[in-house]
Scaffold this active site. Structure first.
Site, PDB file in Angstrom:
ATOM      1  N   GLY A   5       0.816  -1.217   0.000  1.00 25.43           N
ATOM      2  CA  GLY A   5       0.000   0.000   0.000  1.00 25.43           C
ATOM      3  C   GLY A   5       0.843   1.258   0.000  1.00 25.43           C
ATOM      4  O   GLY A   5       2.022   1.232  -0.335  1.00 25.43           O
TER       5      GLY A   5
ATOM      6  N   GLY B  46       5.213   4.415  -9.004  1.00 31.26           N
ATOM      7  CA  GLY B  46       5.937   3.174  -9.299  1.00 31.26           C
ATOM      8  C   GLY B  46       4.992   1.969  -9.226  1.00 31.26           C
ATOM      9  O   GLY B  46       4.986   1.105 -10.098  1.00 31.26           O
ATOM     10  N   HIS B  47       4.149   1.952  -8.176  1.00 31.18           N
ATOM     11  CA  HIS B  47       3.169   0.857  -8.054  1.00 31.18           C
ATOM     12  C   HIS B  47       2.170   0.902  -9.215  1.00 31.18           C
ATOM     13  O   HIS B  47       1.785  -0.132  -9.755  1.00 31.18           O
ATOM     14  CB  HIS B  47       2.379   0.977  -6.751  1.00 31.18           C
ATOM     15  CG  HIS B  47       3.188   0.822  -5.508  1.00 31.18           C
ATOM     16  ND1 HIS B  47       3.438   1.861  -4.642  1.00 31.18           N
ATOM     17  CD2 HIS B  47       3.800  -0.269  -4.980  1.00 31.18           C
ATOM     18  CE1 HIS B  47       4.149   1.426  -3.627  1.00 31.18           C
ATOM     19  NE2 HIS B  47       4.402   0.140  -3.799  1.00 31.18           N
TER      20      HIS B  47
ATOM     21  N   GLN C 212      11.814  -3.668 -10.085  1.00 33.23           N
ATOM     22  CA  GLN C 212      13.258  -3.963 -10.090  1.00 33.23           C
ATOM     23  C   GLN C 212      14.021  -3.129  -9.062  1.00 33.23           C
ATOM     24  O   GLN C 212      15.195  -3.353  -8.844  1.00 33.23           O
ATOM     25  CB  GLN C 212      13.846  -3.708 -11.484  1.00 33.23           C
ATOM     26  CG  GLN C 212      13.499  -4.801 -12.470  1.00 33.23           C
ATOM     27  CD  GLN C 212      13.861  -4.445 -13.902  1.00 33.23           C
ATOM     28  OE1 GLN C 212      14.397  -3.366 -14.174  1.00 33.23           O
ATOM     29  NE2 GLN C 212      13.547  -5.320 -14.823  1.00 33.23           N
TER      30      GLN C 212
ATOM     31  N   GLN D  29      14.972  -8.776  -3.825  1.00 35.03           N
ATOM     32  CA  GLN D  29      13.650  -9.394  -3.618  1.00 35.03           C
ATOM     33  C   GLN D  29      13.182 -10.086  -4.902  1.00 35.03           C
ATOM     34  O   GLN D  29      12.692 -11.220  -4.875  1.00 35.03           O
ATOM     35  CB  GLN D  29      12.645  -8.315  -3.194  1.00 35.03           C
ATOM     36  CG  GLN D  29      11.210  -8.800  -3.175  1.00 35.03           C
ATOM     37  CD  GLN D  29      10.262  -7.778  -2.591  1.00 35.03           C
ATOM     38  OE1 GLN D  29      10.150  -7.646  -1.385  1.00 35.03           O
ATOM     39  NE2 GLN D  29       9.548  -7.048  -3.445  1.00 35.03           N
TER      40      GLN D  29
ATOM     41  N   VAL E 213      10.831   3.216 -11.403  1.00 40.54           N
ATOM     42  CA  VAL E 213      10.227   4.514 -11.746  1.00 40.54           C
ATOM     43  C   VAL E 213      10.902   5.569 -10.858  1.00 40.54           C
ATOM     44  O   VAL E 213      11.051   5.366  -9.650  1.00 40.54           O
ATOM     45  CB  VAL E 213       8.702   4.501 -11.511  1.00 40.54           C
ATOM     46  CG1 VAL E 213       8.094   5.861 -11.830  1.00 40.54           C
ATOM     47  CG2 VAL E 213       8.059   3.410 -12.378  1.00 40.54           C
TER      48      VAL E 213
ATOM     49  N   ARG F  76       8.870   4.862   1.339  1.00 38.59           N
ATOM     50  CA  ARG F  76       9.660   5.374   2.468  1.00 38.59           C
ATOM     51  C   ARG F  76      10.294   6.737   2.179  1.00 38.59           C
ATOM     52  O   ARG F  76      10.847   7.346   3.085  1.00 38.59           O
ATOM     53  CB  ARG F  76      10.733   4.353   2.867  1.00 38.59           C
ATOM     54  CG  ARG F  76      10.113   3.125   3.557  1.00 38.59           C
ATOM     55  CD  ARG F  76      11.160   2.177   4.091  1.00 38.59           C
ATOM     56  NE  ARG F  76      10.593   1.167   4.960  1.00 38.59           N
ATOM     57  CZ  ARG F  76      10.443  -0.131   4.626  1.00 38.59           C
ATOM     58  NH1 ARG F  76      10.833  -0.563   3.447  1.00 38.59           N
ATOM     59  NH2 ARG F  76       9.916  -0.973   5.485  1.00 38.59           N
TER      60      ARG F  76
HETATM   61  O1  PAF Z   1       7.851  -5.118  -2.193  1.00 38.77           O
HETATM   62  C1  PAF Z   1       6.929  -5.084  -1.356  1.00 38.77           C
HETATM   63  O2  PAF Z   1       6.163  -4.116  -1.281  1.00 38.77           O
HETATM   64  C2  PAF Z   1       6.766  -6.251  -0.395  1.00 38.77           C
HETATM   65  O3  PAF Z   1       7.993  -6.777  -0.023  1.00 38.77           O
HETATM   66  C3  PAF Z   1       5.840  -7.349  -0.955  1.00 38.77           C
HETATM   67  C4  PAF Z   1       6.431  -8.001  -2.182  1.00 38.77           C
HETATM   68  C5  PAF Z   1       4.485  -6.762  -1.280  1.00 38.77           C
HETATM   69  C6  PAF Z   1       5.654  -8.441   0.105  1.00 38.77           C
HETATM   70  O4  PAF Z   1       5.072  -7.936   1.250  1.00 38.77           O
END
Ligand code: PAF
Length: 294
Positions: A32, A37-38, A150, A155, A178, A189
């Protein structure tokens, strides 16, 4: 407006209807507090599927003691409005109890060796938490495709490994970083930055670009990677950051010999940085392809 589901059973029942019609489902996992970027991840998801599900869950198992789990911004109403503008179909926003009948969960999905380095050094349980929540989301949504940014390079590598090792039938797409106009990689953050820190923050990306040019031009040949990186660490520290790490790895995140490394033509490396600026821990990375063989 996307339809919000808070319960696993209801989401599963809904998605089953699309699956029965052979429609492709994409998952965009998020915590959230969405930014452009999201939203870019959602736009990419729409190109690969008929139905896009965005999960919004601030996952407690990936935060360590003393980290920002309690203060992490929770902005569901705003997020849903933003998702409506980019055409997301469903939001999955479960409670902690819904996701974790027992917390901490006694089952873990170990992220293995790749997770012990870089962010895993200073956040030792972080990727186990990511591993379990992403596995659960994959099992709940059963998407055909899932999109990850990326910016979180490590991750993304761990999730690709998870999909390979647990035989998930899911295509993983890594979406380009982005950036703000001044080059700072977008992150939830970033809002922890004060005004003056926000002015300083783009230095991180500028330094990565400079480093990539130096390495691409072969400066490491005389000095070795470690010396080039060390000069860069010093500049970043002088600018006011506290460095967690600044490293160069192969694109698969394996170590490379630092001194007079034997590098093949067109080999791609990734430079990765995590650094604190005030309360914000900033992450960034830059791919670099070395064109000239030694
Ligand atoms: O990248 C994130 O926002 C988190 O690590 C994810 C992949 C949603 C897992 O909680």
């Amino acid at each position: 407006m996307p339809i919000i589901h808070h319960h696993i059973s209801a989401l599963r029942a809904t998605l089953q209807l699309y699956r029965a019609k052979q429609q492709r489902i994409a998952l965009v996992p998020t915590m959230g507090n969405l930014h452009d970027g999201h939203l870019e991840l959602v736009k990419i998801a729409k190109q690969h599927a008929d139905i896009v599900v965005v999960s919004i869950f601030v996952n407690p198992t990936q935060f360590g003691v003393g980290e920002d789990f309690d203060s992490y911004p929770r902005t569901l109403d705003n997020d849903v409005e933003k998702l409506a503008n980019v055409g997301a179909d469903y939001v999955f926003a479960p409670s902690i109890d819904e996701m974790y009948p027992v917390l901490p969960p006694p089952t873990s999905v170990l992220a293995g060796e790749i997770a012990g380095q870089l962010c895993g050094q200073s956040r030792p349980s972080h990727f186990d938490g990511v591993g379990i929540v992403v596995s659960k989301l994959f099992n709940i949504v059963q998407p055909d495709v899932a999109i990850f940014g990326q910016k979180d390079y490590q991750q993304l590598a761990i999730i690709k490994q998870l999909v390979r090792d647990l035989s998930y039938a899911i295509d993983i797409i890594g979406a380009p970083i982005v950036r703000a106009a001044d080059g700072l990689a977008l992150s939830s953050r970033n809002q922890y930055l004060s005004e003056s820190e926000r002015q300083t923050a783009p230095i991180l990306q500028q330094e990565l670009q400079y480093l990539a040019k130096q390495i691409g031009d072969g400066k490491y040949e005389q000095q070795g990677f470690e010396e080039v990186l060390e000069e860069s660490r010093q500049r970043i520290t002088r600018a006011g950051f506290i460095i967690d790490y600044l490293e160069i790895k192969t694109a698969e995140l394996t170590a490379i010999a630092h001194k007079h490394a034997s590098v093949s033509d067109n080999q791609t490396f990734v430079i990765l940085v995590a650094a604190w600026l005030g309360r914000a821990r900033l992450l960034d990375n830059q791919l670099v392809t070395v064109k000239q063989p030694l």
